[in-house]
Every structure is written in C-alpha cells, then in structure tokens.
Motif scaffolding. Sequence first.
Motif, short mmCIF file in Angstrom:
data_model
loop_
_atom_site.label_atom_id
_atom_site.label_comp_id
_atom_site.label_asym_id
_atom_site.label_seq_id
_atom_site.Cartn_x
_atom_site.Cartn_y
_atom_site.Cartn_z
N GLY A 55 0.80 -1.22 0.00
CA GLY A 55 0.00 0.00 0.00
C GLY A 55 0.83 1.26 0.00
N TRP A 56 0.21 2.35 -0.50
CA TRP A 56 0.86 3.66 -0.53
C TRP A 56 0.16 4.61 0.43
N THR A 57 0.87 5.66 0.82
CA THR A 57 0.31 6.58 1.82
C THR A 57 0.13 8.00 1.31
N GLU A 58 1.05 8.50 0.44
CA GLU A 58 0.93 9.87 -0.04
C GLU A 58 1.63 10.06 -1.37
N VAL A 59 1.18 11.09 -2.10
CA VAL A 59 1.67 11.38 -3.45
C VAL A 59 1.89 12.88 -3.61
N SER A 60 2.98 13.22 -4.27
CA SER A 60 3.23 14.59 -4.71
C SER A 60 3.58 14.54 -6.19
N ALA A 61 2.86 15.29 -7.03
CA ALA A 61 2.96 15.08 -8.47
C ALA A 61 2.96 16.37 -9.28
N MET A 62 3.36 16.23 -10.54
CA MET A 62 3.23 17.26 -11.55
C MET A 62 2.70 16.63 -12.83
N ALA A 63 2.01 17.42 -13.65
CA ALA A 63 1.52 16.94 -14.94
C ALA A 63 1.58 18.08 -15.93
N ALA A 64 1.67 17.75 -17.21
CA ALA A 64 1.77 18.77 -18.24
C ALA A 64 1.17 18.28 -19.54
N ARG A 65 0.76 19.24 -20.37
CA ARG A 65 0.42 18.95 -21.75
C ARG A 65 1.43 19.71 -22.59
N LEU A 66 2.47 19.00 -23.02
CA LEU A 66 3.64 19.64 -23.62
C LEU A 66 3.60 19.66 -25.14
N SER A 67 2.89 18.70 -25.76
CA SER A 67 3.02 18.59 -27.21
C SER A 67 1.72 18.24 -27.92
N ARG A 106 5.08 7.77 -1.41
CA ARG A 106 5.55 7.12 -0.19
C ARG A 106 4.65 5.92 0.10
N PHE A 107 5.26 4.80 0.49
CA PHE A 107 4.52 3.57 0.74
C PHE A 107 4.34 3.34 2.24
N ASP A 108 3.44 2.41 2.57
CA ASP A 108 3.16 2.10 3.97
C ASP A 108 4.41 1.73 4.75
N ASN A 109 5.34 1.05 4.07
CA ASN A 109 6.56 0.59 4.75
C ASN A 109 7.66 1.65 4.78
N GLY A 110 7.34 2.87 4.30
CA GLY A 110 8.31 3.96 4.30
C GLY A 110 9.09 4.10 3.03
N ALA A 111 9.04 3.12 2.14
CA ALA A 111 9.79 3.18 0.88
C ALA A 111 9.28 4.34 0.02
N LEU A 112 10.18 4.85 -0.84
CA LEU A 112 9.86 5.95 -1.74
C LEU A 112 10.00 5.50 -3.18
N ALA A 113 9.15 6.06 -4.07
CA ALA A 113 9.19 5.70 -5.47
C ALA A 113 8.97 6.93 -6.35
N THR A 114 9.54 6.90 -7.55
CA THR A 114 9.23 7.89 -8.57
C THR A 114 8.41 7.22 -9.67
#
Length: 381
Positions: A208-220, A234-242
């Motif tokens: 499971g995941w706990t929180e998200v910080s994001a960006m989005a764009a329409r570039l082309s 950020r995941f429940d176990n503290g791990a981080l992902a991109t």
Amino acid sequence: MNNPSPSEPHPGAKPLRRHLVVGTGSIAHAHAAAVTAHAGRAAVVTAIDIDARRAEDFAAGHGIAHWSTDLAEALVARPDLAHVCTPPGSHVPLALQCVEAGVPVLLEKPPALSLAEIDRLLEASEVNGVEVAVVFQHRFGASGLKVRQLLQEGALGRPLVAVCDTLWYRPPEYFAVPWRGKWDVEGGGPTMGHGIHQFDLLLALMGGWTEVSAMAARLSRETATEDVSTALVRFDNGALATLVNSLLSPRETSLLRIDTERATVEVEHVYGYAKEDWRITPAPGHESVGDSLAAVTGGGRSCHQDQMGAVLDALDTGSPLPVPLREARDTLELVAAVYASAFTGRTVRKGEIGPGHPFYTRMDGTGAPWSGNLATEGASL
C-alpha cells in the motif's frame, strides 16, 4: 459400469466456461485469443458490438458461433463471464448491466472514469453478489509472481527505493479517435490509460501507498488531458518511489526497478515482459539471492492469457476472481491522487479523495491548468 461416450464430460471434469465478449475493438482480440489459449476450459460463445458488421467480422475471425448488437438478450443465457472491452467511458454502465443480470465481469482497464464510478460498481457488485475483476495482466507473468513471493516472504529484505516508468510514444494522429485525449470519455491521459498497468504491478509488489506529490503537463499533443506526468510516492513501509508517464518518448520502455536491503530487482519491457526481461542484482554479502528466478519456467510474455488462466482457476475452485474490483480501486485511487496533487500543487494522502472532494467524481477535478488553452504549449504545476 459404462464408460462415458466421447460427447459426455468425464466424471469430475470441469465444465467448459462460456464467455461473452462485449465490444469487439482492438483489445477484444487479445481477450478472444486468451480464451482460445485455454481451449477445453473455456470458449467465447457470443460477441456483442453496437456495430453489427464489426461484431460479425470479429465472430467470424475468432470462430465464435454467435454475434449480436443486443447485450440484454445475450445476458439472458447467463454466460459464465462477460469481458467488457469497450472504450473507458462505457465500462461501468455495461458492467452494471452484466452484474444486475447476474453475470460476473472481467473489465478492461481503466475500470472506471472516477472513484465515484468505481464505488457505484463496487456497491452493485456487493449488493447483487456478482463479482467484477479487472484486467491487470502484468501481475500474472511467472517472473512477476515469483518476485512478489520473494518480497512478501522477505527473501530480498525490505523494499527501500523504486522507479516506475511508462515511457511510450503516440503520434498526434493517435488522438484522432473520438474518445481519446478527453476527460469525459477516457478519464485521463497516460497516467490513467497507459501507466496504470505499471502502477498496478508496482503496488502488487510493494504494498500500500500513503501519499503522493505530483506534476503533470500537456507539452506537445493537442488533447484535453496531460501527455506527461511525474510523481513521488511514499509507501506504507516507508519506501519511496518515482513515477513517470509519457506519450512523448520515441524510445519506448516500461521500466520497474525496486531496490531492497539485499538486491536490486529490475524488469524492462514495453507491452509485456518475459523471464529474460527480469534481473536481480544482489547487494554485497547477499549473492545467494542473485539466482532467485532460476527456477521460473514456462510462460511467454505477460499477457491476457496469463490472467485468463488465473480467472479460470478461480471459476473452477470458487475463489475470488483476480484482480478483484476492490484491489483495482487502490490502483485507481493512486491515479486520482496523482491528478489531484498535480492540479492543486498539494501532497495528497490515501483516503483523502472521497465524496465531496472535486477529484472524486472527475479525474481532472478542479480543472487542468491548461484547460482554458488548447494550444500546444505545455502547462504544469
């Protein structure tokens, strides 16, 4: 005691499961092929499409005895499973029709256009006691299943860092199809319709995941939706992902990498992985985990056929159909959180998007930053 005749099922034999394909566009061919790969256990008995010629051609091409434009009539025969393979905007209405007729559903991704829609389908499924499963076939490749087992058993140690990229390319003409690139009928861009497969595999492996910080764009691309997004999770176990999702990347790749306490686990493919696409690099002192995939045998690329085998096993044993709609909701909630964070500039926590929240009923919520300007210049937060 007489032996059964060749036309009679052998005592104890599993019944031949009768499948209905709803929508006969491009993805429906993968569904029909997946059922055919399990001939003797299942068969598509009817194809349904609002376009009679397309339904007839699809049925002829796959050796299906019956075709129709009338879903209600086809449901009267109570097939064992209905495959909903239509464009995203019609997924929930058609799945609801099947559920209310008592027919279980295998639903193409994305399962719904919003969390509100998927909750409506969840409620109907539970009230009627009729299952809905979602197509996330990358969970079912033999190597992916083995890696999930290794992580769950702790053989690789605790996951620490992950990278999840879906970098694909779609030319401008791809969006000429009327339902593509529009919030109302597709639900989103690559975050929703393309990266969701990798998201789901990441969650199946990491938890499971706990929180998200994001960006989005329409570039082309001249679409209403984004053509690229990025996120930190950020995941429940503290791990981080991109997470990176793109339809602007000429060298296409689908990449998933998880660094654990004892190894780096990687898979790189485009639309489906095989055993040779996986690699485990052990950390110093943990060389023994390097051959953890050696025993994996069989199977080609992760595809609908793999999940179909698991679905048929579940039908035969009375187990829940994989992937249950409630699990698929977690993946869809991550998608909604990416959009909500990207369009509001805030970190979004799991469980935050519920009734009354602007991103509960629409993935674009309060509106994409570029919604008032459909020129090709990008806009992002």
